[in-house]
Every structure is written in C-alpha cells, then in structure tokens.
Design an enzyme around this catalytic site. Structure first.
Site, PDB file in Angstrom:
ATOM      1  N   ASP A  17     -18.397  36.832 -27.286  1.00 22.63           N
ATOM      2  CA  ASP A  17     -18.327  34.759 -26.260  1.00 22.63           C
ATOM      3  C   ASP A  17     -20.202  34.901 -26.209  1.00 22.63           C
ATOM      4  OD1 ASP A  17     -15.946  35.209 -27.264  1.00 22.63           O
ATOM      5  OD2 ASP A  17     -15.052  35.694 -25.026  1.00 22.63           O
ATOM      6  N   GLU A 224     -12.889  26.293 -30.236  1.00 21.34           N
ATOM      7  CA  GLU A 224     -13.228  26.438 -29.072  1.00 21.34           C
ATOM      8  C   GLU A 224     -14.027  26.794 -28.859  1.00 21.34           C
ATOM      9  OE1 GLU A 224     -10.400  30.102 -28.207  1.00 21.34           O
ATOM     10  OE2 GLU A 224     -11.247  30.899 -30.221  1.00 21.34           O
TER      11      GLU A 224
END
Ligand code: FUB
Length: 325
Positions: A17, A224
């Site tokens: 991420d 997401e």
C-alpha cells in the site's frame, strides 16, 4: 496473475500500500508493514494484522530505499486496537500529518491522524480518530490552492458497504446487480488538518456514457485504494477493483468529481490485493505499487516496487503491465 517486474524497494521486511510523497526533493514512501500471522484468511482481511508503520526514503526512484524504522505503533494509538492498513502523509507549514486506518476494540475501522516534525517520523497520534471518518485507505490530495482533500473507503473488509450518507447500519450491504456502485468518500480538511471541514460526500465514477458505474461491473467499479493526483490541471482518481485485481482511473475537472472512467493503470500483479500511488518527481511520473512476489504469492506478505508512468499527449495514462517490466 503475473510475477516479476522491478526489484523490491526493500527485502528485509514485507510492505504494501505505498503512498509516495516528495518533500525537499526526497521521495518518501509511506507503506503498510505486513506481518505473518496465524489469523485465518477470510474475505474481511483479518489476516492483514499489521501493528506498526515504517517510512522509507529514496533520493531517486532507482534507489536505494532507506528504512527509517518504526514511525508509529498501534500500542501508542489510544483509540486503535489492531490492523493498521494503508496510510498516507502530507506536509503543511512544516508539520507532517500522517493519516492511517485501524480497527477499534468494537471492530470498526476509523481513520486517525498523527503528526511529526520530520517526514520519516516518529509520529504522535491524536487521542481520537478524525470525527466523521470511517472505513480504510486514507489518501490526501494537496491541491494547488492550498486546500487538502481527504479521500477514503473500501468495501468488503474495508466496511464501506455498511455506511450510507456517513451513517453506519450493520444491515447495509454492497449494492447488487444494476445498482450504482459505492464510490470512495471525500471531504475537504479543516485548516488544522485534523478535522473535516465538511461532511463527506460520495465520489461518483461515471461511465463515459454518463451513467454511474454499476455494482456488478467488477472490472471497473471502485473497491478500495483511492488515490488522486493532478496533471496539467486535471484531477485523476485511481483505485483498485479488488476482486478483478486492476488499478483503474478516471478524470474530473474538480476534486469532488464526478470522475469519468478512462482505463486501466495497472494490470493484475502477483497476490490478491493491488494498491498504488502516483507521484511526480523531477518532472517524471512514477507508479508505486505492491505485489506478493517476494513471499512467493502470499497475499498478506507483500513487497513494494516502482516504475515510471506515462501520460500521453491527451493526458491518458499508458497501462502498466507488470509482466512486461
Ligand atoms: O493492506 C491492507 C489492505 O489491503 C489495504 O488497506 C487495502 O488497500 C489492501 O491493499
């Protein structure tokens, strides 16, 4: 799923991420810090049991990346109990604001902010999460006029489907079939960077025909990992499609949208999740992303990579295929 691609930024720990930022001419990478766990894998992502954050810095995208050690641990966040997922950081007036999601003891994701004097941390958390926030994957757009916009949200384990208009109801679920897909949420940040200046609104993503993307459009709908960058005056929203493992993007003429779907930024990588950031450094654009090659495909043990990203003369992003890197 593909394997390979560029070398990992670091190999001594698993990270994911990546939110990349440039401060004082240095690239800083704010990733999740993956750990191994006995927690059984499920669709809620309980196996993503991260406990802390490390910050990396790079003088150049070609590397090397320096690990500055632990910047924040969940034990130091009064309101958080577990699962420190995808973070981001921005700097304003000399203070670095580090945004992160974590679950409370009640099992609900909230978004917190911590501050520090240096890009690499350490960061001191606020005692409470940011009022009005929920779900996961905070990402901040520092706009050219000095305003900052906080984007967040993720469905399934990210819990966004449990909310409508900022109100939680456990009976809520992901829209089905022909219903409009859920979009990420956005709100302008207050001058203190620790509060929202307004209620959040949904970021609508339209098909080029003008219709909102539908919930059953799994190759394009938001799942997401929202990220917004600005190129030549246009706002670019990019996101993960989750169960179809793509990073897609759309464009708008303002930070709230609606954004019009444009195409694919990144085709599937090794591992279930795909996440990213897009940053300009010394006049070139870079895509930071993660995959699971370093762990041999274990989805909760990921590694971060970077490659150059190109916008064509019309501003369209040229798709990155990890198998061709
Ligand atoms: O790393 C945990 C979660 O997996 C992130 O918050 C999502 O974006 C996905 O990468």
């Amino acid at each position: 799923m593909t394997t390979g691609g560029p070398a990992p930024l670091v190999t001594h720990m698993h990270i994911a991420d990546p939110s990349a930022r440039v401060f004082d001419g240095v690239l800083y990478v704010y990733p999740s810090h993956d750990i191994d766990t006995d927690v059984p894998k499920d669709d809620s992502g309980e196996q993503f049991a991260m406990e802390d954050y490390h910050v990396l810095s790079m003088q150049d995208p070609a590397g090397p990346a320096v690990d500055h050690g632990q910047a924040l641990h969940v034990r130091d966040v009064p309101w958080a109990e577990r699962q420190m997922w995808a973070p981001d950081a921005v700097r304003k007036d000399g203070t670095v604001y580090f945004y992160f999601p974590a679950k409370t003891a009640e099992g609900l994701f909230r978004i917190g902010v911590a501050t520090g004097d240096r890009p690499e941390g350490p960061f001191t958390p606020e005692p409470e999460p940011i009022p009005g926030t929920y779900s996961i994957d905070p990402a901040v757009l520092p706009d050219d006029d000095g305003e900052h916009y906080l984007y967040f949200g993720g469905i399934w384990g990210g819990q966004l489907q449990k909310y409508r208009d900022d109100v939680f109801d456990d009976a809520n679920d992901e829209p089905t079939d022909g219903e409009p897909a859920l979009g990420p949420r956005v709100a302008r940040l207050a001058p203190d960077m620790k509060h929202l200046a307004e209620p959040t609104r949904e970021v609508v993503i339209l098909d080029p025909s003008g219709e909102p993307l539908r919930a059953d459009d799994h190759d394009r709908r938001f799942f997401e990992g929202a990220w917004v960058h600005k190129n030549a005056g246009r706002y670019y929203l990019s996101w993960s499609t989750g169960d179809t493992h793509l990073i897609c993007y759309g464009t708008a003429d303002n930070p709230y949208g609606p954004f019009v779907y444009q195409g694919v930024v990144l085709t599937p990588v090794s591992g279930w999740t795909t996440q990213h950031s897009i940053v300009e450094f010394e006049g070139r654009w870079y895509l930071f992303f993660h995959d699971s090659t370093l762990s041999g495909g274990q989805t909760h043990l990921r590694t971060v990579k970077v490659t150059e990203l190109h916008h064509d003369a019309d501003g369209r992003i040229l798709t990155v295929n990890p198998g061709e890197l």
